[in-house]
Design a protein around this motif. Structure first.
Motif, PDB file in Angstrom:
ATOM      1  N   THR A  88      -7.940  -5.500   4.726  1.00  0.00           N
ATOM      2  CA  THR A  88      -6.870  -6.471   4.476  1.00  0.00           C
ATOM      3  C   THR A  88      -6.250  -6.949   5.780  1.00  0.00           C
ATOM      4  OG1 THR A  88      -6.356  -5.557   2.302  1.00  0.00           O
ATOM      5  CG2 THR A  88      -4.611  -6.783   3.401  1.00  0.00           C
ATOM      6  N   ASP A 133      -9.553   2.323   4.015  1.00  0.00           N
ATOM      7  CA  ASP A 133     -10.631   1.349   4.220  1.00  0.00           C
ATOM      8  C   ASP A 133     -10.196  -0.025   3.715  1.00  0.00           C
ATOM      9  OD1 ASP A 133     -12.383   3.119   5.406  1.00  0.00           O
ATOM     10  OD2 ASP A 133     -13.429   3.608   3.542  1.00  0.00           O
ATOM     11  N   SER A 134      -9.542  -0.038   2.565  1.00  0.00           N
ATOM     12  CA  SER A 134      -9.051  -1.289   1.998  1.00  0.00           C
ATOM     13  C   SER A 134      -7.958  -1.893   2.867  1.00  0.00           C
ATOM     14  CB  SER A 134      -8.530  -1.051   0.577  1.00  0.00           C
ATOM     15  OG  SER A 134      -7.919  -2.212   0.056  1.00  0.00           O
ATOM     16  N   TYR A 181       0.813  -1.215   0.000  1.00  0.00           N
ATOM     17  CA  TYR A 181       0.000   0.000   0.000  1.00  0.00           C
ATOM     18  C   TYR A 181       0.851   1.273   0.000  1.00  0.00           C
ATOM     19  CZ  TYR A 181      -4.415  -2.464   0.881  1.00  0.00           C
ATOM     20  OH  TYR A 181      -5.531  -3.270   0.771  1.00  0.00           O
ATOM     21  N   ASP A 206      -8.230   4.081   0.273  1.00  0.00           N
ATOM     22  CA  ASP A 206      -7.111   3.158   0.460  1.00  0.00           C
ATOM     23  C   ASP A 206      -7.038   2.650   1.895  1.00  0.00           C
ATOM     24  OD1 ASP A 206      -6.454   3.528  -2.173  1.00  0.00           O
ATOM     25  OD2 ASP A 206      -4.848   4.971  -1.775  1.00  0.00           O
TER      26      ASP A 206
END
Length: 233
Positions: free
Chosen positions: A203, A198-199, A109, A196
């Motif tokens: 994960t 939130d993702s 990320y 991003d």
């Protein structure tokens, strides 16, 4: 216990999007060897077309470090340092299974992720400007005193658990095999950070669920709701 950023940090960095997760029951009897490669491959794909310094996530942190009066090529955010090492060596060193996992997700990320042993934190953890009286324990065992105004992660006893914001954690609250309860903090400043993060939280939650019988508590924080309350030791 509570994690938060001070009002001054929110005022200086209104684009900040922090996320926090708390999990209990972390044990060393698992392996992340089959989970890390997918994140490393994602990072490698991005680095195949751009250097880490060109990534928008890293550029945003470089601007933040410049605003703090730090030379970005001398003091790098943790994710840039990891990406730089990964680009040069093709892999990251193994430190602790949870740290290894979070480091892999961090380079995927391009966002700094810190993992703290909650048992080593006194009452709360706040990202704030140092007064100059705080103590910071290096990984080599030396004690330092952050300069007044430096952005640190501080607890109720005036101990700095990270220096220069996302540059370097303290050896005091680093996770080890005896660590059970952890606070994971990720912070971003780039334009697509809300989506991003939130993702990233999803994960991390999925990975923790898969490796341990835990249900992490998590939140993406805002200036309007800046505090993350969680149970602690």
């Amino acid at each position: 216990m509570r994690f938060q950023h001070s009002p001054a940090i929110w005022n200086d960095f209104p684009a900040l999007v922090p996320a926090a997760l708390y999990a209990e029951g972390i044990t060393p009897e698992v392996s992340v060897a089959d989970r890390v490669p997918a994140y490393a491959a994602r990072a490698a794909a991005r680095l195949a077309t751009a250097s880490e310094s060109d990534l928008p996530e890293i550029q945003a942190w470089r601007r933040a470090f410049s605003r703090m009066g730090l030379k970005p090529t001398q003091y790098r955010c943790a994710s840039e340092s990891l990406l730089r090492r990964f680009r040069k060596e093709g892999a990251l060193p193994s430190l602790h299974l949870l740290v290894d996992l979070c480091n892999a997700i961090s380079i995927a990320y391009a966002v700094p992720i810190a993992v703290f042993d909650v048992s080593r934190i006194a009452r709360y953890l706040e990202v704030r400007h140092a007064t100059g009286d705080e103590t910071y324990l290096t990984f080599s065992g030396e004690t330092e005193h952050p300069a007044p105004g430096e952005v640190i992660f501080a607890d109720a006893e005036g101990r700095a658990h990270a220096r220069r914001w996302t540059n370097r954690q303290s050896g005091l609250s680093a996770v080890r095999d005896s660590t059970s309860n952890v606070l994971i903090v990720a912070e971003a400043l780039h334009a697509s950070a809300p989506a991003d993060m939130d993702s990233l939280v999803a994960t991390l939650t999925t990975e923790l669920n898969a490796l341990w019988p835990v249900t992490p508590k998590s939140a993406v924080l805002t200036a309007a709701e800046p505090a993350f309350d969680f149970a602690g030791d």
